[in-house]
Design a protein around this motif. Structure first.
Motif, PDB file in Angstrom:
ATOM      1  N   LEU A  12      38.160  34.969  27.338  1.00 45.03           N
ATOM      2  CA  LEU A  12      37.585  36.289  27.562  1.00 45.03           C
ATOM      3  C   LEU A  12      38.603  37.204  28.216  1.00 45.03           C
ATOM      4  O   LEU A  12      39.354  36.784  29.095  1.00 45.03           O
ATOM      5  N   THR A  13      38.622  38.442  27.801  1.00 45.00           N
ATOM      6  CA  THR A  13      39.369  39.452  28.528  1.00 45.00           C
ATOM      7  C   THR A  13      38.679  39.595  29.878  1.00 45.00           C
ATOM      8  O   THR A  13      37.452  39.665  29.947  1.00 45.00           O
ATOM      9  N   CYS A  14      39.466  39.606  30.949  1.00 38.92           N
ATOM     10  CA  CYS A  14      38.879  39.689  32.281  1.00 38.92           C
ATOM     11  C   CYS A  14      39.503  40.856  33.039  1.00 38.92           C
ATOM     12  O   CYS A  14      40.722  40.964  33.136  1.00 38.92           O
ATOM     13  N   LEU A  15      38.653  41.718  33.558  1.00 36.74           N
ATOM     14  CA  LEU A  15      39.102  42.832  34.381  1.00 36.74           C
ATOM     15  C   LEU A  15      38.971  42.400  35.840  1.00 36.74           C
ATOM     16  O   LEU A  15      37.864  42.205  36.336  1.00 36.74           O
ATOM     17  N   HIS A  16      40.112  42.228  36.499  1.00 34.78           N
ATOM     18  CA  HIS A  16      40.129  41.863  37.918  1.00 34.78           C
ATOM     19  C   HIS A  16      40.068  43.146  38.732  1.00 34.78           C
ATOM     20  O   HIS A  16      40.876  44.052  38.530  1.00 34.78           O
ATOM     21  N   MET A  17      39.123  43.209  39.663  1.00 34.24           N
ATOM     22  CA  MET A  17      38.962  44.404  40.492  1.00 34.24           C
ATOM     23  C   MET A  17      39.088  44.012  41.963  1.00 34.24           C
ATOM     24  O   MET A  17      38.275  43.252  42.473  1.00 34.24           O
ATOM     25  N   LYS A  18      40.118  44.538  42.592  1.00 37.93           N
ATOM     26  CA  LYS A  18      40.313  44.321  44.024  1.00 37.93           C
ATOM     27  C   LYS A  18      39.918  45.612  44.722  1.00 37.93           C
ATOM     28  O   LYS A  18      40.492  46.662  44.447  1.00 37.93           O
ATOM     29  N   MET A  19      38.922  45.545  45.610  1.00 37.96           N
ATOM     30  CA  MET A  19      38.322  46.744  46.189  1.00 37.96           C
ATOM     31  C   MET A  19      38.619  46.858  47.678  1.00 37.96           C
ATOM     32  O   MET A  19      38.735  45.852  48.371  1.00 37.96           O
ATOM     33  N   TYR A  20      38.667  48.112  48.127  1.00 43.01           N
ATOM     34  CA  TYR A  20      38.877  48.370  49.548  1.00 43.01           C
ATOM     35  C   TYR A  20      38.152  49.654  49.951  1.00 43.01           C
ATOM     36  O   TYR A  20      38.128  50.626  49.192  1.00 43.01           O
ATOM     37  N   HIS A  21      37.568  49.625  51.138  1.00 46.91           N
ATOM     38  CA  HIS A  21      36.994  50.813  51.763  1.00 46.91           C
ATOM     39  C   HIS A  21      37.285  50.718  53.250  1.00 46.91           C
ATOM     40  O   HIS A  21      37.145  49.637  53.840  1.00 46.91           O
ATOM     41  N   PRO A  22      37.710  51.808  53.897  1.00 47.78           N
ATOM     42  CA  PRO A  22      38.075  51.730  55.307  1.00 47.78           C
ATOM     43  C   PRO A  22      36.930  51.319  56.240  1.00 47.78           C
ATOM     44  O   PRO A  22      37.178  50.847  57.343  1.00 47.78           O
ATOM     45  N   GLN A  23      35.683  51.451  55.798  1.00 47.30           N
ATOM     46  CA  GLN A  23      34.538  51.049  56.623  1.00 47.30           C
ATOM     47  C   GLN A  23      33.889  49.766  56.100  1.00 47.30           C
ATOM     48  O   GLN A  23      32.708  49.526  56.318  1.00 47.30           O
TER      49      GLN A  23
END
Length: 191
Positions: A12-23
């Motif tokens: 499968l094509t996989c979209l890796h999402m690394k997320m960040y929010h300051p809070q």
């Protein structure tokens, strides 16, 4: 003895999402996401991100996130076997940035294989891991302890001039501007 016509499982094509929010120390922000787990999605499904718990597949529970923030759609490139994603801004109030490109309400663009998306104070580093399947794809979400903008080797937060971004032909990446030359000291008598 194995049969020669047994179906082989396609990756499968996989979209890796690394997320960040300051809070993000507020545990609610990413609490509705299944983190560190590949979520398989049918190829024809549009994946919605936002605060609306009834229509969004991926929920971001922060009061500055729009009810429907953005959508991802899986597609196959024309005259190619390459599978990719396009992103569409669904927020009337918040601009979405893909690398340095500004997307307003209902603007959409194909995602590069590695890019940074930003809206409000959210930062997301997306990487597309190619696969073969045309029936399904996967999304893998994780939270970064540090701003993901630090993980990009090239700066992506490009200032957009008042008269609009500079474009290369047929690409959405902003042109890099040459560095400003250092000031030259001139004596009044030399002028």
């Amino acid at each position: 003895m194995a049969s020669a016509d047994v179906d082989t499982e396609q990756t499968l094509t996989c979209l890796h999402m690394k997320m960040y929010h300051p809070q993000q120390q507020d545990p609610r922000i990413f609490s509705a996401l299944e983190l560190c787990k590949r979520q398989e999605i049918r190829a024809e499904d549009v994946v919605m991100f936002g605060r609306d718990v009834t229509c969004c597949t991926f929920k971001l529970l922060h009061n500055k996130v729009s009810r429907m923030q953005f959508a991802l759609q899986f597609f196959k490139q024309m005259n190619s076997t390459a599978m990719g994603f396009e992103i569409k801004n669904l927020s009337k109030k918040t601009k979405l940035y893909v690398d340095g490109l500004e997307l307003t309400y209902l603007n959409k663009v194909d995602l590069p294989s590695k890019c940074m998306i930003r809206f409000g104070e959210f930062q997301m580093l997306l990487e597309n891991e190619a696969g073969e399947s045309e029936d399904k794809f996967a999304i893998y979400c994780e939270v970064s302890r540090f701003p993901v903008v630090q993980e990009i080797s090239d700066p992506v937060m490009v200032a957009i001039p008042e008269n609009g971004p500079l474009y290369q032909s047929n690409h959405h990446q902003p042109l890099s501007l040459p560095p400003t030359p250092p000031p030259v000291e001139v004596d009044e008598n030399d002028v």
